[in-house]
Enzyme design. Structure first.
Site, mmCIF file in Angstrom:
data_model
loop_
_atom_site.group_PDB
_atom_site.id
_atom_site.type_symbol
_atom_site.label_atom_id
_atom_site.label_comp_id
_atom_site.label_asym_id
_atom_site.label_seq_id
_atom_site.Cartn_x
_atom_site.Cartn_y
_atom_site.Cartn_z
ATOM 1 N N ASP A 158 55.647 55.590 -9.350
ATOM 2 C CA ASP A 158 56.402 55.937 -10.559
ATOM 3 C C ASP A 158 57.887 55.620 -10.446
ATOM 4 O O ASP A 158 58.731 56.316 -11.012
ATOM 5 C CB ASP A 158 56.211 57.430 -10.908
ATOM 6 C CG ASP A 158 54.749 57.781 -11.090
ATOM 7 O OD1 ASP A 158 53.991 56.915 -11.567
ATOM 8 O OD2 ASP A 158 54.359 58.908 -10.743
ATOM 9 N N LYS B 164 58.082 50.508 -11.839
ATOM 10 C CA LYS B 164 57.573 49.147 -11.585
ATOM 11 C C LYS B 164 57.234 48.448 -12.890
ATOM 12 O O LYS B 164 57.512 47.257 -13.063
ATOM 13 C CB LYS B 164 56.312 49.208 -10.690
ATOM 14 C CG LYS B 164 56.563 49.800 -9.315
ATOM 15 C CD LYS B 164 55.281 49.952 -8.524
ATOM 16 C CE LYS B 164 54.364 51.019 -9.082
ATOM 17 N NZ LYS B 164 54.868 52.405 -8.962
ATOM 18 N N GLN C 274 51.251 52.157 -7.348
ATOM 19 C CA GLN C 274 51.637 53.220 -6.411
ATOM 20 C C GLN C 274 52.933 52.856 -5.670
ATOM 21 O O GLN C 274 53.788 52.227 -6.237
ATOM 22 C CB GLN C 274 50.492 53.544 -5.431
ATOM 23 C CG GLN C 274 49.293 54.245 -6.086
ATOM 24 C CD GLN C 274 48.333 53.304 -6.773
ATOM 25 O OE1 GLN C 274 47.875 52.334 -6.191
ATOM 26 N NE2 GLN C 274 48.023 53.561 -8.020
ATOM 27 N N GLY D 62 49.986 54.323 -13.712
ATOM 28 C CA GLY D 62 50.441 54.388 -15.096
ATOM 29 C C GLY D 62 51.789 53.710 -15.126
ATOM 30 O O GLY D 62 52.749 54.236 -14.574
ATOM 31 N N HIS D 63 51.864 52.520 -15.696
ATOM 32 C CA HIS D 63 53.102 51.743 -15.709
ATOM 33 C C HIS D 63 53.615 51.683 -17.149
ATOM 34 O O HIS D 63 52.939 51.156 -18.028
ATOM 35 C CB HIS D 63 52.847 50.330 -15.150
ATOM 36 C CG HIS D 63 52.419 50.345 -13.712
ATOM 37 N ND1 HIS D 63 52.084 49.208 -13.017
ATOM 38 C CD2 HIS D 63 52.272 51.354 -12.815
ATOM 39 C CE1 HIS D 63 51.759 49.528 -11.768
ATOM 40 N NE2 HIS D 63 51.857 50.834 -11.634
HETATM 41 P P1 GDP Z 1 55.692 53.000 -12.593
HETATM 42 O O1 GDP Z 1 54.394 53.666 -12.341
HETATM 43 O O2 GDP Z 1 56.420 52.665 -11.342
HETATM 44 O O3 GDP Z 1 55.595 51.828 -13.524
HETATM 45 O O4 GDP Z 1 56.615 54.091 -13.337
HETATM 46 P P2 GDP Z 1 56.141 55.077 -14.530
HETATM 47 O O5 GDP Z 1 56.017 54.297 -15.786
HETATM 48 O O6 GDP Z 1 54.978 55.910 -14.114
HETATM 49 O O7 GDP Z 1 57.365 56.078 -14.556
HETATM 50 C C1 GDP Z 1 58.657 55.651 -14.821
HETATM 51 C C2 GDP Z 1 59.157 56.375 -16.087
HETATM 52 O O8 GDP Z 1 60.543 56.244 -16.206
HETATM 53 C C3 GDP Z 1 58.598 55.805 -17.376
HETATM 54 O O9 GDP Z 1 58.496 56.840 -18.326
HETATM 55 C C4 GDP Z 1 59.653 54.792 -17.799
HETATM 56 O O10 GDP Z 1 59.678 54.557 -19.187
HETATM 57 C C5 GDP Z 1 60.901 55.505 -17.358
HETATM 58 N N1 GDP Z 1 62.016 54.654 -16.939
HETATM 59 C C6 GDP Z 1 61.996 53.476 -16.260
HETATM 60 N N2 GDP Z 1 63.247 53.077 -15.956
HETATM 61 C C7 GDP Z 1 64.059 54.040 -16.444
HETATM 62 C C8 GDP Z 1 65.473 54.228 -16.423
HETATM 63 O O11 GDP Z 1 66.237 53.436 -15.872
HETATM 64 N N3 GDP Z 1 65.953 55.357 -17.009
HETATM 65 C C9 GDP Z 1 65.156 56.276 -17.618
HETATM 66 N N4 GDP Z 1 65.714 57.349 -18.169
HETATM 67 N N5 GDP Z 1 63.821 56.126 -17.653
HETATM 68 C C10 GDP Z 1 63.290 55.026 -17.062
HETATM 69 P P1 IMO Z 2 51.850 54.277 -10.171
HETATM 70 O O1 IMO Z 2 51.279 52.883 -10.006
HETATM 71 C C1 IMO Z 2 52.277 58.269 -8.479
HETATM 72 C C2 IMO Z 2 48.906 59.746 -6.073
HETATM 73 C C3 IMO Z 2 48.107 60.903 -6.614
HETATM 74 C C4 IMO Z 2 47.702 61.580 -5.317
HETATM 75 C C5 IMO Z 2 47.433 60.383 -4.396
HETATM 76 C C6 IMO Z 2 45.974 59.975 -4.301
HETATM 77 O O2 IMO Z 2 51.944 54.715 -11.585
HETATM 78 O O3 IMO Z 2 53.125 54.400 -9.404
HETATM 79 P P2 IMO Z 2 44.322 58.728 -5.963
HETATM 80 O O4 IMO Z 2 43.881 59.072 -7.358
HETATM 81 O O5 IMO Z 2 45.012 57.413 -5.860
HETATM 82 O O6 IMO Z 2 43.232 58.873 -4.956
HETATM 83 O O7 IMO Z 2 45.419 59.862 -5.585
HETATM 84 O O8 IMO Z 2 48.183 59.308 -4.924
HETATM 85 N N1 IMO Z 2 49.028 58.586 -6.980
HETATM 86 C C7 IMO Z 2 50.144 58.260 -7.656
HETATM 87 N N2 IMO Z 2 51.335 58.889 -7.733
HETATM 88 N N3 IMO Z 2 52.087 57.099 -9.117
HETATM 89 C C8 IMO Z 2 50.913 56.441 -9.022
HETATM 90 O O9 IMO Z 2 50.723 55.207 -9.508
HETATM 91 C C9 IMO Z 2 49.856 57.041 -8.295
HETATM 92 N N4 IMO Z 2 48.584 56.691 -8.021
HETATM 93 C C10 IMO Z 2 48.097 57.625 -7.210
HETATM 94 O O10 IMO Z 2 48.896 61.743 -7.433
HETATM 95 O O11 IMO Z 2 48.781 62.285 -4.793
HETATM 96 MG MG MG Z 3 53.393 55.441 -12.831
#
Ligand code: GDP
Ligand code: IMO
Ligand code: MG
Length: 430
Positions: A13, A16, A225, A40-41
């Site tokens: 998170d 990416k 991840q 979840g991206h």
């Molecule tokens: P990922 O799994 O690495 O793709 O990241 P996620 O999408 O799960 O979580 C990142 C969250 O932060 C999402 O809700 C994005 O929309 C948000 N986000 C990404 N870059 C920024 C930033 O620079 N500032 C803020 N406030 N939110 C951001």
């Molecule tokens: P993105 O790609 C954050 C965490 C779960 C748990 C551990 C194992 O959005 O960054 P699993 O279901 O993979 O067997 O769970 O890994 N986890 C993540 N945490 N971002 C993710 O993906 C994750 N994918 C798995 O919360 O701790």
């Molecule tokens: Mg994510």
């Protein structure tokens, strides 16, 4: 143009999705190489929020080819749903811009059932998985009983495999885990049906990449991840079941490691974690709540509240080595606005002595104390900045310190969720 890998340097998170969407503008092909719909991206483009769980985050660029590599475990129901959600939002999705590796392993209902039953049985010792069946699907892959995308197209093979797998799963579910057993027919029928639908998408990803490269195209590899959730290098057993590190792109997409020309590591300006496991710089005070609320730190997949803490550069330094990072993207800098001062963890102390990298033993890690440096905060909102010069001095000081401690240059600074809320400092494709 060179190929690049985008990898998370923390516990996922990091942002990416946003960075991959941004870099897709300069790439011809985007390949996801591991994980599944535990990911979840999030992409925010023209006021619309899109969350990609399986489909590469390049999908909003319809002229670019997105591929799901062999290293990904694919829940076909989630894939089909994601395809239709994108189409409803006006994003074209078809075999021209999306492909699925014939070698990718398939997540079935018995994997989800095993994931849930195992976590329930663990009680307080649970990992806090996303419950999507990820671990059990990778277990079957390593155990050589997995079902691959190619099997969905061969009902004879499929029937034999599902029957024999289900016999074992049902024994475990019922007799060992005390959960309900599952019936063969609905699983089999559904697999045949999704196989029909997915047939035009199922392809040899490795070969497609080779052809694209031969035609002079460049490839962006998207990790899911993060480095510290890596099955080998993360905080085991509180990890996922695949290799998010950059090297995973070679195995998970089917390219030689010499095709991974540049590795960009995504660093969130602070640290978060979803699920259980050690977290050395965790904040369980009002500062942690401030970051959690300002950063809207809720899981993009499960909606769980993310644990928050100060930026841990011991972890990022380990990630630098484990991934061979060439550049960094620092995200969510805007979230830190408003704090009087900021701490960054530059070392760990164990029994009074400095440790060089995160200890592998969870017992030793639990005894590590973070060594903090305190830096001045800033009060200005920074989301409208478009160059380094637009940022307050304290913000630049924080970024400079990250570069100094990691020894890796910053290429991208993200100051808001939107695609345009970005400062590009260096061209990673140069
Ligand atoms: P990922 O799994 O690495 O793709 O990241 P996620 O999408 O799960 O979580 C990142 C969250 O932060 C999402 O809700 C994005 O929309 C948000 N986000 C990404 N870059 C920024 C930033 O620079 N500032 C803020 N406030 N939110 C951001
Ligand atoms: P993105 O790609 C954050 C965490 C779960 C748990 C551990 C194992 O959005 O960054 P699993 O279901 O993979 O067997 O769970 O890994 N986890 C993540 N945490 N971002 C993710 O993906 C994750 N994918 C798995 O919360 O701790
Ligand atoms: Mg994510």
């Amino acid at each position: 143009m060179p190929n690049a890998v985008v990898v998370g340097t923390q516990w996922g998170d990091e942002g990416k999705g946003k960075v991959v969407d941004l870099l897709t503008a300069r790439s011809d092909m985007v390949v996801r190489y591991q994980g599944g719909n535990n990911a979840g991206h999030t992409l925010v483009v023209e006021g619309r929020r899109t969350i990609c769980h399986l489909i590469p985050s390049g999908i909003l660029h319809p002229e670019k080819k997105c591929l799901i590599g062999n290293g990904v475990v694919v829940d076909p129901e989630v894939l089909l749903e994601e395809m239709s959600t994108l189409r409803e939002g006006g994003v074209p999705v078809g075999p021209d811009n999306l492909g699925l590796s014939e070698k990718a392993h398939i997540i079935l209902s018995y994997h989800r059932a095993m994931d849930a039953a195992r976590e329930a049985a663990k009680g307080a010792a649970r990992i806090g998985t996303t419950g999507r069946g990820i671990g059990p699907a990778y277990e079957d892959k390593a155990g050589r009983t997995g079902i691959r995308a190619v099997d969905l197209l061969e009902p004879g093979t499929l029937e034999e495999k599902i029957r024999s797998n289900l016999e074992e799963k049902n024994f475990l579910l019922k007799e060992f885990l005390g959960a309900a057993s599952l019936e063969f027919q609905p699983i089999f029928d559904r697999c045949v049906a999704v196989g029909e639908t997915l047939k035009p998408y199922i392809t040899d990803v490795s070969l497609e990449i080779e052809k694209a490269e031969r035609a002079g195209r460049n490839v962006l590899f998207e990790g899911a991840q993060g480095t510290h959730l890596d099955i080998d290098h993360g905080t085991y057993p509180f990890v996922t079941s695949s290799n998010p590190i950059a090297g995973g792109a070679s195995a998970g997409a089917g390219v030689g490691p010499n095709h991974l020309h540049h590795v960009n590591g995504i660093v969130k300006a602070y640290t978060t974690r979803v699920g259980a496991g050690p977290f050395t710089t965790e904040l369980t005070d009002p500062v942690g709540d401030y970051i959690q609320e300002r950063g809207a730190e809720f899981g993009a997949t499960t909606g769980r509240r993310r644990r928050c803490g100060w930026l841990d550069l011991v972890m990022v330094r380990d990630s630098t080595r484990l991934n061979g990072l060439d550049s960094l993207s620092i995200t969510k800098m805007d979230v830190l606005t408003g704090l009087d001062s900021l701490k960054i963890c530059v070392g760990y102390e164990l029994d009074g002595a400095a440790v060089e990298s995160r200890p592998c033993s969870l017992e030793r890690l639990a005894r590590c104390k973070p060594v903090y440096e305190e830096l001045p905060g800033w009060k200005e909102e920074i989301s409208s900045a478009r160059s380094l010069e637009d940022l307050p001095q304290a913000t630049r000081g924080y970024l400079d310190r990250i570069e100094e401690v990691t020894g890796v240059p910053i290429a991208v600074i993200s100051i808001g969720p939107r695609r345009d809320e970005t400062i590009v400092v260096k061209d990673i494709f140069a």
